[in-house]
Write a protein that holds these residues in place. Structure first.
Motif, PDB file in Angstrom:
ATOM      1  N   ARG A  72     100.399  25.826 107.374  1.00 24.11           N
ATOM      2  CA  ARG A  72     101.421  24.802 107.204  1.00 24.11           C
ATOM      3  C   ARG A  72     100.810  23.439 106.910  1.00 24.11           C
ATOM      4  O   ARG A  72     101.493  22.526 106.468  1.00 24.11           O
ATOM      5  CB  ARG A  72     102.300  24.719 108.463  1.00 24.11           C
ATOM      6  N   PHE A  73      99.514  23.286 107.201  1.00 25.74           N
ATOM      7  CA  PHE A  73      98.777  22.074 106.862  1.00 25.74           C
ATOM      8  C   PHE A  73      97.297  22.408 106.880  1.00 25.74           C
ATOM      9  O   PHE A  73      96.881  23.413 107.466  1.00 25.74           O
ATOM     10  CB  PHE A  73      99.083  20.924 107.840  1.00 25.74           C
ATOM     11  N   GLU A  74      96.503  21.601 106.231  1.00 22.98           N
ATOM     12  CA  GLU A  74      95.044  21.642 106.316  1.00 22.98           C
ATOM     13  C   GLU A  74      94.571  20.200 106.268  1.00 22.98           C
ATOM     14  O   GLU A  74      94.964  19.454 105.378  1.00 22.98           O
ATOM     15  CB  GLU A  74      94.442  22.484 105.181  1.00 22.98           C
ATOM     16  N   TRP A  75      93.734  19.836 107.245  1.00 20.00           N
ATOM     17  CA  TRP A  75      93.315  18.450 107.380  1.00 20.00           C
ATOM     18  C   TRP A  75      91.887  18.249 106.907  1.00 20.00           C
ATOM     19  O   TRP A  75      91.040  19.128 107.066  1.00 20.00           O
ATOM     20  CB  TRP A  75      93.385  18.031 108.844  1.00 20.00           C
ATOM     21  N   ASP A  76      91.615  17.046 106.402  1.00 14.57           N
ATOM     22  CA  ASP A  76      90.226  16.679 106.170  1.00 14.57           C
ATOM     23  C   ASP A  76      89.606  16.284 107.514  1.00 14.57           C
ATOM     24  O   ASP A  76      90.293  16.229 108.541  1.00 14.57           O
ATOM     25  CB  ASP A  76      90.116  15.562 105.125  1.00 14.57           C
ATOM     26  N   ARG A  77      88.312  16.023 107.513  1.00 16.03           N
ATOM     27  CA  ARG A  77      87.618  15.762 108.784  1.00 16.03           C
ATOM     28  C   ARG A  77      88.091  14.490 109.467  1.00 16.03           C
ATOM     29  O   ARG A  77      88.215  14.448 110.691  1.00 16.03           O
ATOM     30  CB  ARG A  77      86.109  15.736 108.551  1.00 16.03           C
ATOM     31  N   ALA A  78      88.375  13.455 108.696  1.00 17.06           N
ATOM     32  CA  ALA A  78      88.832  12.196 109.310  1.00 17.06           C
ATOM     33  C   ALA A  78      90.176  12.388 109.996  1.00 17.06           C
ATOM     34  O   ALA A  78      90.382  11.904 111.119  1.00 17.06           O
ATOM     35  CB  ALA A  78      88.919  11.095 108.254  1.00 17.06           C
ATOM     36  N   ARG A  79      91.090  13.104 109.360  1.00 10.91           N
ATOM     37  CA  ARG A  79      92.423  13.343 109.952  1.00 10.91           C
ATOM     38  C   ARG A  79      92.320  14.195 111.214  1.00 10.91           C
ATOM     39  O   ARG A  79      92.987  13.923 112.216  1.00 10.91           O
ATOM     40  CB  ARG A  79      93.332  14.011 108.907  1.00 10.91           C
TER      41      ARG A  79
END
Length: 195
Positions: free
Chosen positions: A149-156
């Motif tokens: 449902r989502f994929e985040w980058d490292r900062a997020r």
């Protein structure tokens, strides 16, 4: 059959669990039991629980555990990781590549279940690193798996983990896992929460 990336994630999770000295682990979103089966044959582990919403995955898990012949007690629960009921008293909770299967609005329910109700001394969470997707051939407008449902980058991911840790009195360490690109990090990322 699991991929090299998945084996690396499991190795990282096992190392974190061993380093914290946990003897009891709850695996939330355990699926077929890739982590649980490793833990069930670890001489240090005395008690396990696996929770998943998929009855089919839990049936496969039961078969896998039966073939292992381990004496470690494993409680298998059909339900959501956002509940946490009956999972208090564990030294560690592991969520390996699972949070991204929740709707973003469900993360607050997961936070309450995990950091308020269960409140284990150690929590290990891994999730895909969206920055790495291009190296895997995933187009920018897509996720790695249709169930994400989502994929985040490292900062997020780090911002989310640090905010959760601050709200609940945990220390936090975030690391790249499953490969190491000099600019993009690992295929996955791990947050280790400790009290």
């Amino acid at each position: 059959m699991t991929s090299w990336w998945h084996e690396q994630r499991l190795d990282a999770a096992m190392a974190a669990i061993e380093a914290c000295g946990a003897t009891s682990v709850a695996d939330l979103g355990c699926g077929d039991g890739d982590l649980l089966c490793r833990l069930a044959v670890s001489p240090r582990i005395e008690r396990l629980a696996g929770v998943d919403v998929s009855a089919e995955a839990l049936a496969r898990l039961r078969l896998r555990l039966g073939r292992l012949g381990s004496n470690t007690p494993v409680e298998i629960l059909h339900g959501s990781m956002t509940d946490g009921t009956g999972l208090d008293g564990y030294d560690c909770a592991a969520l390996i590549e699972t949070i991204e299967h929740l709707e973003p609005a469900e993360l607050s329910a997961l936070e309450r279940a995990l950091f308020t109700r269960m409140r284990p001394p150690t929590i290990v969470i891994t999730t895909p690193n969206a920055e790495f997707n291009g190296l895997l051939g995933v187009p920018p407008h897509r996720f790695r798996h249709p169930g994400h449902r989502f994929e985040w980058d490292r900062a997020r991911f780090r911002r989310w983990a640090e905010a959760v840790a601050a709200r609940h009195g945990y220390a936090i360490a975030c690391t790249d896992i499953a490969g190491q690109h000099p600019r993009l990090g690992g295929s996955s990322q791990m947050a280790l929460f400790t009290t």
